[in-house]
Design a protein around this motif. Structure first.
Motif, PDB file in Angstrom:
ATOM      1  N   ALA A  74       0.981  -1.011  -0.008  1.00 16.94           N
ATOM      2  CA  ALA A  74      -0.026  -0.121   0.015  1.00 16.94           C
ATOM      3  C   ALA A  74       0.829   1.210   0.012  1.00 16.94           C
ATOM      4  CB  ALA A  74      -0.783  -0.108   1.133  1.00 16.94           C
ATOM      5  N   ALA A  75       0.837   2.093  -1.077  1.00 13.82           N
ATOM      6  CA  ALA A  75       1.692   3.229  -1.048  1.00 13.82           C
ATOM      7  C   ALA A  75       1.125   4.244   0.156  1.00 13.82           C
ATOM      8  CB  ALA A  75       1.302   3.789  -2.449  1.00 13.82           C
ATOM      9  N   GLN A  76       1.980   4.960   0.434  1.00 10.42           N
ATOM     10  CA  GLN A  76       1.827   5.939   1.531  1.00 10.42           C
ATOM     11  C   GLN A  76       1.874   7.623   0.655  1.00 10.42           C
ATOM     12  OE1 GLN A  76       5.548   5.752   4.031  1.00 10.42           O
ATOM     13  NE2 GLN A  76       5.295   3.780   4.170  1.00 10.42           N
ATOM     14  N   PRO A  77       0.710   7.925   0.442  1.00 10.44           N
ATOM     15  CA  PRO A  77       0.216   9.206  -0.125  1.00 10.44           C
ATOM     16  C   PRO A  77       1.051  10.284   0.182  1.00 10.44           C
ATOM     17  CG  PRO A  77      -1.698   7.963   0.510  1.00 10.44           C
ATOM     18  CD  PRO A  77      -0.516   7.421   1.190  1.00 10.44           C
ATOM     19  N   GLU A  78       1.118  10.614   1.459  1.00 15.05           N
ATOM     20  CA  GLU A  78       1.924  11.563   2.006  1.00 15.05           C
ATOM     21  C   GLU A  78       3.512  11.908   1.549  1.00 15.05           C
ATOM     22  OE1 GLU A  78       2.782   8.349   5.034  1.00 15.05           O
ATOM     23  OE2 GLU A  78       0.977   9.063   3.874  1.00 15.05           O
ATOM     24  N   ARG A  79       4.132  10.643   0.894  1.00 10.62           N
ATOM     25  CA  ARG A  79       5.360  10.632   0.426  1.00 10.62           C
ATOM     26  C   ARG A  79       5.510  11.212  -1.059  1.00 10.62           C
ATOM     27  NH1 ARG A  79       8.348   5.232   2.079  1.00 10.62           N
ATOM     28  NH2 ARG A  79       9.729   6.149   0.450  1.00 10.62           N
ATOM     29  N   VAL A  80       4.431  11.513  -1.736  1.00 16.93           N
ATOM     30  CA  VAL A  80       4.377  12.032  -3.115  1.00 16.93           C
ATOM     31  C   VAL A  80       4.375  13.439  -2.972  1.00 16.93           C
ATOM     32  CG1 VAL A  80       2.966  12.115  -5.164  1.00 16.93           C
ATOM     33  CG2 VAL A  80       2.888  10.068  -4.019  1.00 16.93           C
ATOM     34  N   LYS A  81       5.845  13.975  -2.971  1.00 15.88           N
ATOM     35  CA  LYS A  81       6.118  15.327  -3.147  1.00 15.88           C
ATOM     36  C   LYS A  81       5.460  16.279  -4.103  1.00 15.88           C
ATOM     37  CE  LYS A  81       9.353  14.403   0.263  1.00 15.88           C
ATOM     38  NZ  LYS A  81       8.556  13.603   1.192  1.00 15.88           N
ATOM     39  N   GLY A  82       5.095  17.360  -3.485  1.00 16.58           N
ATOM     40  CA  GLY A  82       4.434  18.630  -4.545  1.00 16.58           C
ATOM     41  C   GLY A  82       3.274  18.233  -4.723  1.00 16.58           C
ATOM     42  N   MET A  83       2.522  17.153  -4.317  1.00 16.94           N
ATOM     43  CA  MET A  83       1.191  16.852  -4.739  1.00 16.94           C
ATOM     44  C   MET A  83       0.443  17.024  -3.337  1.00 16.94           C
ATOM     45  SD  MET A  83       1.251  16.700  -8.109  1.00 16.94           S
ATOM     46  CE  MET A  83      -0.466  15.759  -8.549  1.00 16.94           C
ATOM     47  N   ALA A  84      -0.791  17.275  -3.471  1.00 15.14           N
ATOM     48  CA  ALA A  84      -1.958  17.233  -2.191  1.00 15.14           C
ATOM     49  C   ALA A  84      -2.780  16.096  -2.366  1.00 15.14           C
ATOM     50  CB  ALA A  84      -2.740  18.378  -2.250  1.00 15.14           C
ATOM     51  N   PHE A  85      -2.618  15.148  -1.759  1.00 17.70           N
ATOM     52  CA  PHE A  85      -3.464  13.925  -1.670  1.00 17.70           C
ATOM     53  C   PHE A  85      -4.995  14.084  -1.407  1.00 17.70           C
ATOM     54  CE2 PHE A  85      -5.367  10.161   0.750  1.00 17.70           C
ATOM     55  CZ  PHE A  85      -5.611   9.364  -0.266  1.00 17.70           C
ATOM     56  N   LEU A  86      -5.955  13.559  -2.313  1.00 17.23           N
ATOM     57  CA  LEU A  86      -7.295  13.845  -2.196  1.00 17.23           C
ATOM     58  C   LEU A  86      -7.968  12.922  -1.599  1.00 17.23           C
ATOM     59  CD1 LEU A  86      -7.500  15.493  -5.614  1.00 17.23           C
ATOM     60  CD2 LEU A  86      -7.336  16.745  -3.563  1.00 17.23           C
ATOM     61  N   VAL A  87      -8.056  11.623  -2.300  1.00 20.64           N
ATOM     62  CA  VAL A  87      -8.539  10.558  -1.911  1.00 20.64           C
ATOM     63  C   VAL A  87      -8.279   9.167  -2.405  1.00 20.64           C
ATOM     64  CG1 VAL A  87     -10.384  10.507  -3.878  1.00 20.64           C
ATOM     65  CG2 VAL A  87     -11.174   9.933  -1.802  1.00 20.64           C
ATOM     66  N   ARG A  88      -8.332   8.138  -1.745  1.00 20.80           N
ATOM     67  CA  ARG A  88      -8.165   6.630  -2.290  1.00 20.80           C
ATOM     68  C   ARG A  88      -9.523   5.889  -2.197  1.00 20.80           C
ATOM     69  NH1 ARG A  88      -3.735   3.450   1.016  1.00 20.80           N
ATOM     70  NH2 ARG A  88      -2.243   4.597  -0.795  1.00 20.80           N
ATOM     71  N   LYS A  89      -9.669   5.506  -3.475  1.00 19.72           N
ATOM     72  CA  LYS A  89     -10.891   4.881  -3.961  1.00 19.72           C
ATOM     73  C   LYS A  89     -10.332   3.315  -4.339  1.00 19.72           C
ATOM     74  CE  LYS A  89     -13.518   8.634  -5.535  1.00 19.72           C
ATOM     75  NZ  LYS A  89     -14.332   9.084  -6.659  1.00 19.72           N
ATOM     76  N   ALA A  90     -11.283   2.358  -3.664  1.00 20.19           N
ATOM     77  CA  ALA A  90     -11.028   1.043  -4.370  1.00 20.19           C
ATOM     78  C   ALA A  90     -11.388   0.752  -5.595  1.00 20.19           C
ATOM     79  CB  ALA A  90     -11.945  -0.011  -3.396  1.00 20.19           C
ATOM     80  N   VAL A  91     -10.712  -0.182  -6.603  1.00 25.64           N
ATOM     81  CA  VAL A  91     -11.205  -0.562  -7.779  1.00 25.64           C
ATOM     82  C   VAL A  91     -12.331  -1.418  -7.683  1.00 25.64           C
ATOM     83  CG1 VAL A  91     -10.448  -1.342  -9.968  1.00 25.64           C
ATOM     84  CG2 VAL A  91      -9.027   0.227  -8.824  1.00 25.64           C
ATOM     85  N   PRO A  92     -13.810  -1.172  -7.929  1.00 25.80           N
ATOM     86  CA  PRO A  92     -14.659  -2.130  -8.036  1.00 25.80           C
ATOM     87  C   PRO A  92     -14.424  -3.531  -8.561  1.00 25.80           C
ATOM     88  CG  PRO A  92     -15.356   0.047  -8.836  1.00 25.80           C
ATOM     89  CD  PRO A  92     -14.083   0.094  -8.509  1.00 25.80           C
ATOM     90  N   GLY A  93     -14.694  -4.496  -7.787  1.00 25.17           N
ATOM     91  CA  GLY A  93     -14.636  -5.722  -8.238  1.00 25.17           C
ATOM     92  C   GLY A  93     -13.130  -6.445  -8.373  1.00 25.17           C
ATOM     93  N   GLU A  94     -12.202  -5.576  -7.664  1.00 24.68           N
ATOM     94  CA  GLU A  94     -10.848  -6.114  -7.664  1.00 24.68           C
ATOM     95  C   GLU A  94     -10.099  -5.917  -6.340  1.00 24.68           C
ATOM     96  OE1 GLU A  94      -7.888  -4.757 -10.541  1.00 24.68           O
ATOM     97  OE2 GLU A  94      -9.328  -4.266 -12.018  1.00 24.68           O
ATOM     98  N   ARG A  95      -9.709  -7.278  -5.828  1.00 25.76           N
ATOM     99  CA  ARG A  95      -9.178  -7.187  -4.633  1.00 25.76           C
ATOM    100  C   ARG A  95      -7.654  -6.731  -4.713  1.00 25.76           C
ATOM    101  NH1 ARG A  95      -8.355 -12.642  -1.701  1.00 25.76           N
ATOM    102  NH2 ARG A  95      -7.917 -11.467   0.338  1.00 25.76           N
ATOM    103  N   ASN A  96      -7.510  -6.140  -3.464  1.00 30.68           N
ATOM    104  CA  ASN A  96      -6.082  -5.283  -3.531  1.00 30.68           C
ATOM    105  C   ASN A  96      -5.752  -4.569  -4.488  1.00 30.68           C
ATOM    106  OD1 ASN A  96      -5.841  -7.120  -0.894  1.00 30.68           O
ATOM    107  ND2 ASN A  96      -5.012  -8.634  -2.119  1.00 30.68           N
ATOM    108  N   SER A  97      -6.720  -3.593  -5.133  1.00 30.11           N
ATOM    109  CA  SER A  97      -6.474  -2.645  -6.194  1.00 30.11           C
ATOM    110  C   SER A  97      -6.996  -1.346  -5.452  1.00 30.11           C
ATOM    111  CB  SER A  97      -6.987  -3.341  -7.299  1.00 30.11           C
ATOM    112  OG  SER A  97      -6.298  -4.287  -7.718  1.00 30.11           O
ATOM    113  N   TYR A  98      -6.644  -0.503  -5.828  1.00 31.97           N
ATOM    114  CA  TYR A  98      -7.098   1.083  -5.344  1.00 31.97           C
ATOM    115  C   TYR A  98      -6.409   1.949  -6.347  1.00 31.97           C
ATOM    116  CZ  TYR A  98      -2.845   1.511  -3.134  1.00 31.97           C
ATOM    117  OH  TYR A  98      -1.363   1.705  -2.629  1.00 31.97           O
ATOM    118  N   THR A  99      -6.879   3.398  -6.323  1.00 27.89           N
ATOM    119  CA  THR A  99      -6.482   4.421  -7.035  1.00 27.89           C
ATOM    120  C   THR A  99      -6.524   5.544  -6.051  1.00 27.89           C
ATOM    121  OG1 THR A  99      -7.322   3.526  -8.970  1.00 27.89           O
ATOM    122  CG2 THR A  99      -6.617   5.923  -9.220  1.00 27.89           C
ATOM    123  N   ASP A 100      -5.428   6.346  -6.074  1.00 25.70           N
ATOM    124  CA  ASP A 100      -5.402   7.410  -5.147  1.00 25.70           C
ATOM    125  C   ASP A 100      -5.179   8.626  -6.220  1.00 25.70           C
ATOM    126  OD1 ASP A 100      -4.726   5.983  -2.868  1.00 25.70           O
ATOM    127  OD2 ASP A 100      -2.475   6.133  -2.808  1.00 25.70           O
TER     128      ASP A 100
END
Length: 171
Positions: free
Chosen positions: A40-66
């Motif tokens: 699982a990625a750590q969103p706060e480590r992506v420099k210069g970008m403000a983290f908005l939201v993490r969403k699960a990918v429907p129908g896929e286990r262990n998959s998400y989009t930040d």
């Protein structure tokens, strides 16, 4: 799963799938062995970008989009992480992405001076606005999704660095 899909098979040939490196670790006995990475990625480590939201990918286990913003609605990126049960399945997932691209062929990231993953491909733009790569059993998609196309190079490098760091602690 994709063995009867002609687009998938054609993409495997076009991109030289048979020569792609596999995600294997050298065991204490010196044998190359696949290992499943849980990540699982750590969103706060992506420099210069403000983290908005993490969403699960429907129908896929262990998959998400930040989703991230560079400060305006115009400049946004998405980082999708898809865990597969094996490195081979992750590579097949990458071929699936490539088989649905409108371009005849995308360049390898290394050809654009970007080293990420075991194997990776970048978009055609001079500004690298999309990166798709696999490391071990994890498929990563990093894409500019705002109205203004922006580079995703630093974000792709950060996620890959996090993944490598995580793997070094696992194995």
């Amino acid at each position: 799963m994709f063995e009867h899909d002609p687009l998938h098979q054609a993409a495997k040939e076009r991109y030289g799938f048979a020569s792609w490196p596999g995600g294997k670790f050298r065991s204490a006995a010196g044998e190359l062995t696949p290992r499943r990475v849980l990540f699982a990625a750590q969103p706060e480590r992506v420099k210069g970008m403000a983290f908005l939201v993490r969403k699960a990918v429907p129908g896929e286990r262990n998959s998400y989009t930040d989703y991230y913003s560079l400060g305006s609605d115009e400049e946004r990126i998405s980082i999708s992480i898809h865990e597969f049960s094996s490195d081979e399945d992750a590579r097949e997932g990458l071929v699936n992405i490539l088989s649905h691209c409108m371009a005849i062929a995308l360049p390898r990231c290394a050809d654009k001076g970007l080293t990420v993953g075991d194997i990776g491909f970048c978009g055609l733009d001079d500004t690298v606005s999309s990166v798709f790569f696999v490391r071990q059993n994890v498929l990563v998609r990093v894409e500019s999704v705002g109205r203004k196309r922006i580079s995703v190079v630093e974000a792709a490098k950060e996620v890959d660095a996090q993944l490598q760091d995580h793997m070094s602690r696992m194995f």
